[in-house]
Scaffold this motif. Structure first.
Motif, short mmCIF file in Angstrom:
data_model
loop_
_atom_site.label_atom_id
_atom_site.label_comp_id
_atom_site.label_asym_id
_atom_site.label_seq_id
_atom_site.Cartn_x
_atom_site.Cartn_y
_atom_site.Cartn_z
N UNK A 93 0.82 -1.21 0.00
CA UNK A 93 0.00 0.00 0.00
C UNK A 93 0.85 1.26 0.00
N UNK A 94 2.03 1.22 0.66
CA UNK A 94 2.93 2.37 0.74
C UNK A 94 4.15 2.09 -0.14
N UNK A 95 4.62 3.13 -0.83
CA UNK A 95 5.70 2.96 -1.80
C UNK A 95 6.82 3.96 -1.56
N UNK A 96 8.02 3.57 -1.98
CA UNK A 96 9.18 4.46 -1.94
C UNK A 96 10.30 3.80 -2.73
N UNK A 104 18.36 4.49 4.96
CA UNK A 104 17.32 4.90 5.89
C UNK A 104 17.85 4.79 7.31
N UNK A 105 17.39 5.69 8.15
CA UNK A 105 17.80 5.69 9.55
C UNK A 105 17.04 4.62 10.33
N UNK A 106 17.58 4.14 11.44
CA UNK A 106 16.87 3.13 12.23
C UNK A 106 15.47 3.58 12.62
N UNK A 107 14.49 2.72 12.45
CA UNK A 107 13.12 3.01 12.83
C UNK A 107 12.32 3.78 11.80
N UNK A 108 12.92 4.10 10.66
CA UNK A 108 12.22 4.90 9.65
C UNK A 108 10.93 4.24 9.21
N UNK A 109 10.97 2.96 8.86
CA UNK A 109 9.76 2.32 8.33
C UNK A 109 8.69 2.15 9.40
N UNK A 113 5.08 3.60 8.71
CA UNK A 113 3.91 2.73 8.80
C UNK A 113 2.89 3.21 9.81
N UNK A 114 3.36 3.69 10.97
CA UNK A 114 2.45 4.17 12.00
C UNK A 114 1.71 5.42 11.52
#
Length: 301
Positions: A93-96, A104-109, A113-114
């Motif tokens: 559903x989400x794209x990049x 990407x930095x830690x915790x980015x996804x 998502x949240x």
């Protein structure tokens, strides 16, 4: 599902699809993959599209082969052709997309998502604090934007060379969007462009939805000597300017830009709605973390 993920999180967060285009990226690609894989995000589809590399790129990713949703390795018509091929293999559903030298930095996804799970009205987001790393992976720069708007975009705020007051690019590696927006905006990156395809895609996204600024860093662009946009910056500027003017953009005169930036920066919160109603400034959509509710909140400022 990635091993070690929280089962509750896996059932509540949206699927994310990410494409990594690469060609002759053996020096950096493993670091990029590790920054994505290390997110430990459930329902993640990661597609790598390699343009027939000759420098050992495929050997560099060999230990990660089982992790990928798909790997495509064949000649292509450039980075944007590769990205389109990759997204055609995905369903999230989400794209990049993230290039093979960025991270990407830690915790980015988890953050991404949240945000999308909590706010269905949000269709695309980007960090208001885009970061940069050097060729060895050390962070060397963090810019700060005053948020995003289509008006600001068409005034040249995010156009290279528009003026001293332009704070920088909408950072591609820190930008995420819903598949529904991608499809409404044409469902492709423009392969006629060689360098400014992301900028052109943002023009189409802005026609359909507001861009929400997230007030934490998400991704890092890597600056290094072999980087394509460093070698041909003038060509990027030319492409982006052509796209900008075709969209109806016109950079603000320096004096007017200076006044607007200063006012937006210094204006007390209580006066912002009034000034926005008068058209003096434009209130912009933000997403910020609230410590009390422990959740991501939408505000305007």
């Amino acid at each position: 599902m990635i091993a070690g993920c929280d089962v509750r999180m896996a059932t509540t967060l949206p699927g994310i699809s990410v494409v990594t285009p690469c060609r002759n990226a053996a020096r950096y690609v493993a670091h990029t993959i590790e920054s994505v894989r290390g997110q430990r995000y459930p329902q993640l589809e990661h597609v790598l599209v390699d343009g027939a590399s000759t420098d050992g790129t495929l050997s560099a990713i060999a230990s990660h082969r089982d992790y990928f949703h798909a790997i495509i390795s064949e000649r292509d018509e450039g980075m944007y052709d590769a990205i389109n091929k990759g997204f055609a293999q995905t369903t999230g559903e989400i794209m990049a997309w993230i290039n093979a030298d960025d991270i990407w930095l830690p915790g980015t996804l988890r953050t991404v998502g949240e945000i999308f799970a909590a706010h269905p009205q949000v269709e695309w987001i980007s960090s208001a604090l885009p970061a940069a790393i050097d060729e060895n992976g050390a962070m060397v720069k963090v810019n700060r934007f005053q948020g995003f708007s289509r008006r600001g975009f068409l005034d040249g705020e995010f156009l290279a060379g528009a003026g001293w007051w332009s704070p920088g690019y909408i950072q591609q590696e820190s930008t995420f969007w819903r598949r529904s927006l991608w499809e409404r905006a044409g469902g492709h990156v423009d392969t006629r462009l060689k360098l400014a395809g992301d900028f052109e895609l943002w023009t189409r996204f802005f026609r359909h939805a507001e861009l929400f600024a997230v007030d934490v860093p998400l991704g890092c662009w890597r600056r290094h000597a072999a980087q394509q946009t460093s070698m041909v910056f003038e060509k990027y500027v030319t492409e982006a300017n052509d796209v900008f003017r075709a969209e109806g953009g016109k950079p603000l005169p320096d004096a007017k830009a200076r006044r607007r930036f200063s006012l937006r920066e210094r204006c007390p919160e209580r006066f912002r709605p009034r000034l926005a109603a008068l058209g003096v400034i434009d209130e912009r959509p933000w997403i910020t973390y609230d410590w009390v509710s422990e959740s991501w909140q939408v505000i305007r400022r």
